[in-house]
Design an enzyme around this catalytic site. Sequence first.
Site, PDB file in Angstrom:
ATOM      1  N   SER A 114       0.839  -1.194   0.000  1.00  0.00           N
ATOM      2  CA  SER A 114       0.000   0.000   0.000  1.00  0.00           C
ATOM      3  C   SER A 114       0.886   1.260   0.000  1.00  0.00           C
ATOM      4  O   SER A 114       1.782   1.367  -0.820  1.00  0.00           O
ATOM      5  CB  SER A 114      -0.930  -0.061   1.214  1.00  0.00           C
ATOM      6  OG  SER A 114      -1.912   0.917   1.137  1.00  0.00           O
ATOM      7  N   ASP A 265      -9.267  -6.767  -3.515  1.00  0.00           N
ATOM      8  CA  ASP A 265      -8.846  -5.396  -3.172  1.00  0.00           C
ATOM      9  C   ASP A 265      -9.620  -4.391  -4.030  1.00  0.00           C
ATOM     10  O   ASP A 265      -9.461  -4.354  -5.240  1.00  0.00           O
ATOM     11  CB  ASP A 265      -7.329  -5.267  -3.425  1.00  0.00           C
ATOM     12  CG  ASP A 265      -6.761  -3.936  -2.932  1.00  0.00           C
ATOM     13  OD1 ASP A 265      -7.553  -3.015  -2.645  1.00  0.00           O
ATOM     14  OD2 ASP A 265      -5.521  -3.829  -2.842  1.00  0.00           O
ATOM     15  N   HIS A 294      -8.016  -5.152   0.505  1.00  0.00           N
ATOM     16  CA  HIS A 294      -6.741  -4.449   0.508  1.00  0.00           C
ATOM     17  C   HIS A 294      -5.835  -4.938   1.647  1.00  0.00           C
ATOM     18  O   HIS A 294      -4.622  -5.013   1.503  1.00  0.00           O
ATOM     19  CB  HIS A 294      -7.018  -2.947   0.650  1.00  0.00           C
ATOM     20  CG  HIS A 294      -5.807  -2.088   0.512  1.00  0.00           C
ATOM     21  ND1 HIS A 294      -5.093  -2.001  -0.664  1.00  0.00           N
ATOM     22  CD2 HIS A 294      -5.183  -1.272   1.401  1.00  0.00           C
ATOM     23  CE1 HIS A 294      -4.075  -1.173  -0.484  1.00  0.00           C
ATOM     24  NE2 HIS A 294      -4.100  -0.717   0.745  1.00  0.00           N
TER      25      HIS A 294
END
Length: 767
Positions: A114, A265, A294
């Site tokens: 991320s 995600d 995610h």
Amino acid sequence: MVFESNETIENIEIAYHTFGQLNKAKDNVIWVCHAISANSDVMSWWPGLFGEKDFYNPTDYFIVCANAIGSPFGTTMPENLDFPSFTIRDVAKAHLLLAEHLKINNIHTLIGGSFGGYQALEFAYSFPHEIKHLILLASSARESAWGIAIHESQRIALKADPSFGEPNGGQAGMKTARSIAMLTYRTSEGLIKDQTDADAKLDNFKASSYINYHGDKFVKSFNALSYYYLTKCIDSHNIGRNRGGEVKALQSINIPTLVIGFNSDTLVPVRFQKFLAEHLPKSIFREFESKYGHDGFLKETEKITDAIQKFYRNTSIENSDAKRTILKFGGSSLYGKENLDKVTGIVSRATEQGPLAVVVSARGKTTDHLIKLYNLAKVGKDFTTEFEAFKNYQHQDLGNFDLTKDLNELETTLKAIQWLKANENEFAYDWVLSFGEIMSAKSLTHLLQAKGIKTCFIDARKIIHTELVLDEFEINVEKSRSKTQEVFQELSSNVTPIVTGFIATSEKGRTVTLGRNGSNYSATLIASFIQAKEVQNWTDVQGIYSSNPSIVPDALQIKNMTYREANEMANFGVNLLHPKTIVPLMQSKIPLVIKSTMEPTMPGTTINYEGGERGIKAVTMVDNVALVAIEGNGLSGKVGIDARIFTALQKKNISVKMISQASSERGIGFAISESNIKDTELLLNEEFKDELRKEYISSIRINNDVGIIAIIGRHNYALEKAISILRKNKIWMHLISNSISGEHISLVIDKGSLKEATRLVHKEVFA
Ligand code: ASP
Ligand code: MG
């Protein structure tokens, strides 16, 4: 430190953790970049991957993790709204400062998920020393509008809190902002599954306490100003900013990279990871199913660990001399005892040079046989005699190897088609044809095993996937790449997989074929997916010649040529390789060597990036063309005629091989393939019917009695020489074109003189 915004922060402080010791070789550094709410204590927030007993453990590795600028866990952070805004590049720059401070100039692995993935990508782009592996999870090349919109909503919530901006203020806003984020980290399905109440309630729902709990927990440790600035920082992510775009920037990151995405995600969907993998030159893409959305990057540590182990194994192969060489055997090389002995000999010798993969065509005339069988069956005709012959043909040269199981399956399929009188059915056709490659690969697997060579059979339908693009089957490159890599990663390097060429799987899971001679394409695709060392195409000719030796006796074998020259030849009469076959190799710069199975010690022809010496490579001819001439004084000065011609022809997928015209779209001449004459005539007469009626166009003529001579390769006087020798011999040219690159000249002449002309021009330009 000077930020990207040109603002300066004096005496920046960086909080960081290290775990374990730098080893003697100084090559065990794992550098971790953390996600937005985490900190430098990676052991606490990434369990399962980082821990005493985990893959990244302090016994084996020296693990470094720094707290990002702006984050409230020790590194310099905003104390009010006067803090300069900073970007992912600034965060990465601070990491570079720390690396310098720690004297780290060899990083074994740089990893982040991320926001951490964004930092890792920027870090990788600008780190001046060595990074051996890069691992990006749930990440992308730039922040998406979707991500920015979510962050903006969070900032609206933060700013709505009257105490926002004061030290330790803005807690209520921060809780709201966090709750917005919570909705994007997991999946709706997961939330519904885990947070649905058992009994009917009117208030205090489980889902409410879940959201409140996470909000409160976050507020206790985080800081509203940090949150504000960090979301801004994430929005700034764009690896291509002022660097010529994302693709260009990614292409310059020449580090073996593992890109991981999670199918559920929705915050940074897998297509963004696919984009990364597509453009990072040395990347492997793995997509995992996960119920965590995610957050999969924090949760799926078992799958991640497995992927990393395989990735390391793979890159260590790639870095050594142990890349696989792909040997592709054509049908004619694989039929008959003598040929099969040659083939097993070639493979067995090659195994001593390094790891291999083999791709095969159907053996001998098998595909033609199968087409015949299919054609009988589809109209309901009896095929017993032909099938008996086919069975014998398959077994004749294989000793006691038994293909009965496949043959029975094929027979049943044919019977079904026969009973149904299925008529033309693409899927049935492809399904029948697939048996050729399947039986071929199984047979060769067996023969090699009998010789003591470790092999395994691979059905390419597991690895090569197609998709429909504008009604045409095309390779789904990303899916095929990841499936191929997955299968190959499981293989130990001393096992030689024998892969079926020609066949693939459609989006609907059906068997499809890649067109006649499609096995070459299978081979070059696989080569590009596994970064093969080279592709050897073993066939029944000794290589590529400067012209067809049966027409031009003094044709020479070409030792070395560029991908481009090979493509030109494929487009003009040399039916050795389909032009699209070369494309995967061009992109990965993998050489292709064409060799003769009958004479394996001869050098063959090498096609690669560098090519051989400059100069003419070949003079080839095509006779299955026709010349279209559109003439008329009414065309003079008209704009858009060419556009209309091309658009009309496009309706039937007709391609123009060369074109020439007088000034301003008057007197247009172009060449098409002979098979397109009828359609072209209809389409053009329809398109220009008004002009024809009004006699703006006097005629549209199609002359079938022509052929093209193509001169391939760069030569300063080739055109003059060709023209003058043809003139001397009274051979008239209808059309001449000289490509912009100067590497291709085409001459349209009468078909009757084509062979003679080819001989003359060949002789003249090679003299
Ligand atoms: N067997 C198929 C054909 O004959 C594909 C190939 O050989 O490459 O066209
Ligand atoms: Mg013709």
